[in-house]
Write an enzyme that holds these catalytic residues in place. Structure first.
Site, PDB file in Angstrom:
ATOM      1  N   ASP A   1      -0.188  -4.521   9.784  1.00 37.82           N
ATOM      2  CA  ASP A   1      -1.157  -3.923   9.412  1.00 37.82           C
ATOM      3  C   ASP A   1      -1.897  -4.616   8.663  1.00 37.82           C
ATOM      4  O   ASP A   1      -1.716  -5.314   8.040  1.00 37.82           O
ATOM      5  CB  ASP A   1      -0.443  -3.338   8.243  1.00 37.82           C
ATOM      6  CG  ASP A   1      -1.689  -2.040   7.818  1.00 37.82           C
ATOM      7  OD1 ASP A   1      -2.886  -1.854   8.801  1.00 37.82           O
ATOM      8  OD2 ASP A   1      -1.555  -1.643   6.628  1.00 37.82           O
TER       9      ASP A   1
ATOM     10  N   LYS B   1     -12.728  -1.007   6.887  1.00 33.82           N
ATOM     11  CA  LYS B   1     -13.176  -2.145   5.305  1.00 33.82           C
ATOM     12  C   LYS B   1     -14.031  -3.120   6.211  1.00 33.82           C
ATOM     13  O   LYS B   1     -14.675  -3.271   5.931  1.00 33.82           O
ATOM     14  CB  LYS B   1     -11.840  -2.719   4.762  1.00 33.82           C
ATOM     15  CG  LYS B   1     -10.799  -2.054   5.097  1.00 33.82           C
ATOM     16  CD  LYS B   1     -11.059  -1.092   3.721  1.00 33.82           C
ATOM     17  CE  LYS B   1      -9.687  -0.420   3.840  1.00 33.82           C
ATOM     18  NZ  LYS B   1      -9.005   0.224   2.200  1.00 33.82           N
TER      19      LYS B   1
ATOM     20  N   TRP C   1       0.711  -1.329  -0.128  1.00 33.94           N
ATOM     21  CA  TRP C   1       0.185   0.253   0.058  1.00 33.94           C
ATOM     22  C   TRP C   1       1.035   1.211  -0.236  1.00 33.94           C
ATOM     23  O   TRP C   1       1.577   1.504   0.944  1.00 33.94           O
ATOM     24  CB  TRP C   1      -0.978   0.447   0.999  1.00 33.94           C
ATOM     25  CG  TRP C   1      -2.057   0.778   1.622  1.00 33.94           C
ATOM     26  CD1 TRP C   1      -2.711   1.831   1.055  1.00 33.94           C
ATOM     27  CD2 TRP C   1      -2.855   1.762   2.480  1.00 33.94           C
ATOM     28  NE1 TRP C   1      -3.285   2.682   0.737  1.00 33.94           N
ATOM     29  CE2 TRP C   1      -3.574   2.733   2.052  1.00 33.94           C
ATOM     30  CE3 TRP C   1      -1.888   1.646   4.110  1.00 33.94           C
ATOM     31  CZ2 TRP C   1      -3.693   3.983   3.286  1.00 33.94           C
ATOM     32  CZ3 TRP C   1      -2.121   3.091   4.847  1.00 33.94           C
ATOM     33  CH2 TRP C   1      -3.145   3.771   4.320  1.00 33.94           C
TER      34      TRP C   1
END
Ligand code: PLP
Ligand code: NAG
Ligand code: NAG
Ligand code: NAG
Length: 398
Positions: free
Chosen positions: A208, A244, A126
């Site tokens: 993460d 999310k 990312w």
């Protein structure tokens, strides 16, 4: 669609579909954002609860949020929690959790204010990982080998090689599950090999976790790697995002888990965290954290939420299976097993930059230059068109 039998030239003059595959958010089969039913329900509860107000939250966040009974990242029975060496900071999304962790590490890890400690992020990753650590003051953010383009899977040997050869005390950012952008995670056996080297070489683990629940549809399974590392006794950070899996993108709900060596160290770390937060956003916002905490602390709402997460994960799995089947039925050159082997929201299709350009310019199917697509951009209505377009791109553009 191309299969309608229209003359190609005529058909090409119309935009049949505009398909958006580059976002990082969930979409329904009607290409719409989805407010989770459980979130809607809890929002109504909050509106009607006269005991709630808009006072400042404590600097480190809403207590019920920070400690949510379900402890979804580490598990209810985590010995580290029982030993009082696990703390939490409510943060502004997963990004805020990464930022607070990075600021702390730059100040206090491997020599105070040591900006030369290498920070390793996966290649690819990312994009924001690089910038968050660089902006926290780290001068040496490097890639570690992760993706093997040839075999469209994990480059385990390369990854382990980088773990073996990096400077001692290096910081490694690991995607807990549903790797963004490749959709490729290590297997449990591979995680064990990774953990062995990291432990032996005294490397710092910074997980993460932005997609817990999205990889398999199962929260426990998606937290396996985190729990395994904690069980080995690592001191570590874990940045947890609820954007999310709760569909709460704009509420900015995140949690930085701190696993310390012992209760004393935890106290010192949390007191410094408080200072960093104080000078960054003073105190976090409450609405999203309330929604998450109320949901996680009620067995009924918790199980309803798990159902909602599974609905999202299952739709992604269905789109994966259908896309692969359609490409195979079309006889598209190449192997397409990686579409279903990859997990989470994203897939690295393996389309090269020219083929991506063809998809965008000729087909109005918008994806990342890397060939990454968001599986949620696919719907039962546009999937034939997308499969046929991939087929054309692969067969007509080298
Ligand atoms: C790997 C990864 N980490 C962190 C985040 C940040 O999540 P948030 O929106 O909660 O800040 C994202 C969002 O796309 C992500 O893909
Ligand atoms: C935040 O992290 C802490 C520490 O891991 C954990 O106990 C808590 O359950 C987490 N909060 C949420 C809402 O997941
Ligand atoms: C800073 O980090 C580098 C790289 O790990 C290390 O070589 C150096 O000794 C550290 N400096 C201090 C003052 O600890
Ligand atoms: C880090 O450096 C700043 C500026 O030089 C200094 O004010 C601060 O006290 C240092 N922090 C630590 C923990 O050494």
């Amino acid at each position: 669609p191309a299969s309608s039998g229209w003359p190609h030239s005529l058909y090409n003059n119309f935009i049949q579909f505009v398909v958006e595959l580059f976002s990082t958010a969930y979409r329904t089969d009607d290409s719409k954002p989805w407010v989770l039913p459980v979130v809607k329900k809890v929002e109504k509860v909050i509106v009607h609860d006269d005991t709630l107000n808009h006072e400042y939250l404590p600097i480190l966040g809403l207590p019920e949020f920070r400690s949510s009974a379900s402890k979804i990242a580490l598990g209810d029975d985590s010995p580290a929690i029982q030993e009082n060496r696990v703390g939490a900071v409510q943060c502004l999304g997963g990004t805020g959790a990464l930022k607070m962790g990075a600021e702390f590490l730059r100040r206090f890890y491997n020599g105070n204010n040591n900006t030369t400690t290498p920070v390793y992020v996966s290649a690819p990753t990312w994009e924001n990982h690089n910038a968050v650590f660089a902006n926290a003051g780290f001068e040496d953010v490097r890639p570690y080998k992760y993706w093997d383009a040839e075999k469209r899977g994990l480059d385990l040997a390369g990854f382990l090689g980088d773990l073996e050869s990096c400077p001692a005390h290096s910081i490694f950012v690991l995607h807990a599950c549903a790797h963004n952008p490749t959709g490729t995670d290590p297997t449990q056996e591979q995680w064990k090999q990774i953990a062995e080297v990291m432990m032996r070489r005294k490397l710092f683990v910074f997980f993460d976790s932005a997609y817990q629940g999205f990889a398999s549809g199962n929260l426990e399974k998606d937290a396996w790697a985190i729990r395994y590392f904690v069980s080995l006794g690592f001191e570590m950070f874990c940045a947890q995002s609820f954007s999310k899996n709760f569909g709460l993108y704009n509420e900015r709900v995140g949690n930085l888990t701190v696993v310390a060596r012992d209760a004393d160290n935890l106290k010192r770390i949390m007191s410094q965290m408080e200072k960093i937060v104080r000078t960054t956003w003073s105190n976090p916002p409450s609405q999203g954290a309330r929604i998450v905490a109320i949901t996680l602390n009620s067995p009924e709402l918790f199980s309803e939420w798990k159902g909602n997460v599974k609905t999202m994960a299952d739709r992604v799995l269905l789109m994966r299976a259908q896309l692969k089947a359609k490409l195979q039925a079309l006889g598209t050159p190449g192997t397409w097993d990686h579409i279903t082997e990859q997990i989470g929201m994203f897939s690295f299709t393996g389309l090269n930059p020219k083929q991506v350009e063809y998809m965008i310019k000729e087909k109005h199917i918008y994806l990342m230059a890397s060939g990454r697509i968001n599986m949620c951009g696919l719907t039962t209505k546009n999937i034939d068109y997308v499969a046929e377009s991939i087929h054309e791109a692969v067969t007509q553009v080298q």
